[in-house]
Write an enzyme that holds these catalytic residues in place. Structure first.
Site, PDB file in Angstrom:
ATOM      1  N   SER A   1      30.830 -28.345  41.643  1.00 49.32           N
ATOM      2  CA  SER A   1      30.641 -27.222  40.723  1.00 49.32           C
ATOM      3  C   SER A   1      29.955 -27.693  39.443  1.00 49.32           C
ATOM      4  O   SER A   1      29.114 -26.988  38.880  1.00 49.32           O
ATOM      5  CB  SER A   1      31.992 -26.594  40.365  1.00 49.32           C
ATOM      6  OG  SER A   1      32.630 -26.123  41.517  1.00 49.32           O
TER       7      SER A   1
ATOM      8  N   HIS B   1      32.414 -25.896  49.026  1.00 41.54           N
ATOM      9  CA  HIS B   1      33.744 -25.271  49.167  1.00 41.54           C
ATOM     10  C   HIS B   1      33.777 -24.351  50.387  1.00 41.54           C
ATOM     11  O   HIS B   1      34.722 -24.361  51.170  1.00 41.54           O
ATOM     12  CB  HIS B   1      34.063 -24.385  47.945  1.00 41.54           C
ATOM     13  CG  HIS B   1      34.295 -25.110  46.660  1.00 41.54           C
ATOM     14  ND1 HIS B   1      33.564 -24.846  45.523  1.00 41.54           N
ATOM     15  CD2 HIS B   1      35.201 -26.049  46.304  1.00 41.54           C
ATOM     16  CE1 HIS B   1      34.002 -25.597  44.529  1.00 41.54           C
ATOM     17  NE2 HIS B   1      34.988 -26.340  44.969  1.00 41.54           N
TER      18      HIS B   1
ATOM     19  N   ARG C   1      34.887 -35.892  49.350  1.00 38.94           N
ATOM     20  CA  ARG C   1      33.472 -36.227  49.349  1.00 38.94           C
ATOM     21  C   ARG C   1      33.275 -37.736  49.343  1.00 38.94           C
ATOM     22  O   ARG C   1      32.714 -38.312  50.219  1.00 38.94           O
ATOM     23  CB  ARG C   1      32.767 -35.602  48.139  1.00 38.94           C
ATOM     24  CG  ARG C   1      32.480 -34.135  48.315  1.00 38.94           C
ATOM     25  CD  ARG C   1      32.255 -33.467  47.002  1.00 38.94           C
ATOM     26  NE  ARG C   1      33.471 -33.532  46.199  1.00 38.94           N
ATOM     27  CZ  ARG C   1      33.642 -32.940  45.053  1.00 38.94           C
ATOM     28  NH1 ARG C   1      32.659 -32.265  44.513  1.00 38.94           N
ATOM     29  NH2 ARG C   1      34.789 -33.020  44.413  1.00 38.94           N
TER      30      ARG C   1
ATOM     31  N   LYS D   1      41.686 -29.343  31.993  1.00 38.16           N
ATOM     32  CA  LYS D   1      40.287 -28.986  32.215  1.00 38.16           C
ATOM     33  C   LYS D   1      39.881 -27.814  31.347  1.00 38.16           C
ATOM     34  O   LYS D   1      40.690 -26.926  31.092  1.00 38.16           O
ATOM     35  CB  LYS D   1      40.076 -28.603  33.691  1.00 38.16           C
ATOM     36  CG  LYS D   1      39.963 -29.774  34.624  1.00 38.16           C
ATOM     37  CD  LYS D   1      39.369 -29.330  35.946  1.00 38.16           C
ATOM     38  CE  LYS D   1      39.183 -30.501  36.890  1.00 38.16           C
ATOM     39  NZ  LYS D   1      38.617 -30.077  38.170  1.00 38.16           N
TER      40      LYS D   1
HETATM   41  P1  ADP Z   1      39.847 -29.265  41.538  1.00 38.97           P
HETATM   42  O1  ADP Z   1      39.752 -29.046  40.066  1.00 38.97           O
HETATM   43  O2  ADP Z   1      41.204 -28.926  42.094  1.00 38.97           O
HETATM   44  O3  ADP Z   1      39.348 -30.594  42.026  1.00 38.97           O
HETATM   45  P2  ADP Z   1      37.428 -28.142  42.742  1.00 38.97           P
HETATM   46  O4  ADP Z   1      37.013 -26.715  42.763  1.00 38.97           O
HETATM   47  O5  ADP Z   1      36.553 -29.110  42.047  1.00 38.97           O
HETATM   48  O6  ADP Z   1      38.897 -28.119  42.156  1.00 38.97           O
HETATM   49  O7  ADP Z   1      37.623 -28.653  44.235  1.00 38.97           O
HETATM   50  C1  ADP Z   1      38.564 -28.068  45.107  1.00 38.97           C
HETATM   51  C2  ADP Z   1      38.616 -28.886  46.382  1.00 38.97           C
HETATM   52  O8  ADP Z   1      37.379 -28.746  47.078  1.00 38.97           O
HETATM   53  C3  ADP Z   1      38.819 -30.380  46.164  1.00 38.97           C
HETATM   54  O9  ADP Z   1      39.633 -30.894  47.215  1.00 38.97           O
HETATM   55  C4  ADP Z   1      37.418 -30.951  46.249  1.00 38.97           C
HETATM   56  O10 ADP Z   1      37.414 -32.291  46.681  1.00 38.97           O
HETATM   57  C5  ADP Z   1      36.830 -30.029  47.312  1.00 38.97           C
HETATM   58  N1  ADP Z   1      35.375 -29.948  47.229  1.00 38.97           N
HETATM   59  C6  ADP Z   1      34.612 -29.589  46.186  1.00 38.97           C
HETATM   60  N2  ADP Z   1      33.285 -29.647  46.466  1.00 38.97           N
HETATM   61  C7  ADP Z   1      33.219 -30.075  47.756  1.00 38.97           C
HETATM   62  C8  ADP Z   1      32.140 -30.386  48.662  1.00 38.97           C
HETATM   63  N3  ADP Z   1      30.864 -30.302  48.275  1.00 38.97           N
HETATM   64  N4  ADP Z   1      32.452 -30.812  49.912  1.00 38.97           N
HETATM   65  C9  ADP Z   1      33.745 -30.939  50.282  1.00 38.97           C
HETATM   66  N5  ADP Z   1      34.810 -30.676  49.486  1.00 38.97           N
HETATM   67  C10 ADP Z   1      34.553 -30.257  48.245  1.00 38.97           C
END
Ligand code: ADP
Length: 158
Positions: free
Chosen positions: A130, A17, A92, A41
């Site tokens: 996460s 992130h 990703r 979720k």
């Molecule tokens: P959500 O529940 O909205 O998917 P996340 O916290 O899982 O929330 O992810 C928020 C954003 O960050 C999403 O667009 C996700 O694809 C991106 N993201 C999460 N981890 C990574 C990573 N390792 N590399 C690039 N983008 C990421």
């Protein structure tokens, strides 16, 4: 001032992130990291804890032009309320694409002014999520290369 919203769960925030945040900060003067609550979720950390963890991570990484907000309505409502129509999301793998494609289409229908900007993950974080961090932490594995120190400490203190 060019502003953007980076919405997500951040449960917890990872270096993946933060890599997206840093790159977005080069293109935008200010980025609002918005913690949204998806009713489908179940979250591991309370929204306020997630906020504190993000704020601590931003300090550790010396990222300054960001603010962190907890918002319990739709992303499009936040965009309308603040007038910020640029949205940042990370990609990703192919599975992210399908989900993001659908989300983008829905957001556009709800608020056509929204423009989502997709950042391709840095190769070294392409596998990082996460949920992976939570899983490793659950089994007391080493998460130090995936998260900031404050997040690691938070898991150690659980
Ligand atoms: P959500 O529940 O909205 O998917 P996340 O916290 O899982 O929330 O992810 C928020 C954003 O960050 C999403 O667009 C996700 O694809 C991106 N993201 C999460 N981890 C990574 C990573 N390792 N590399 C690039 N983008 C990421």
């Amino acid at each position: 001032m060019k502003k953007a919203i980076y919405p997500g769960s951040f449960d917890p925030i990872t270096l993946g992130h933060l890599n997206i945040v840093k790159r977005a900060c080069k293109l935008f003067d200010e980025v609002d990291i918005v913690i949204l609550n998806n009713p489908n979720k179940h979250y591991f950390f309370e929204a306020n804890t997630r906020k504190e963890l993000i704020e601590g991570a931003l300090i550790e990484q010396e990222i300054k032009n960001c603010r962190v907000v907890v918002y319990d309505q739709l992303l499009v409502e936040y965009a309308k309320k603040t007038g910020i129509t640029n949205v940042i999301r990370g990609l990703r793998m192919v599975t992210d694409f399908e989900y993001e494609f659908q989300l983008n289409a829905i957001n556009k229908k709800l608020f056509p002014e929204i423009e989502t900007h997709f950042f391709m993950t840095d190769e070294k974080y392409s596998f990082l999520s996460s949920s992976t961090v939570r899983e490793i932490a659950h089994f007391k594995g080493d998460i130090s290369q995936f998260v900031t120190k404050n997040v690691e400490l938070c898991f150690n203190n659980l």
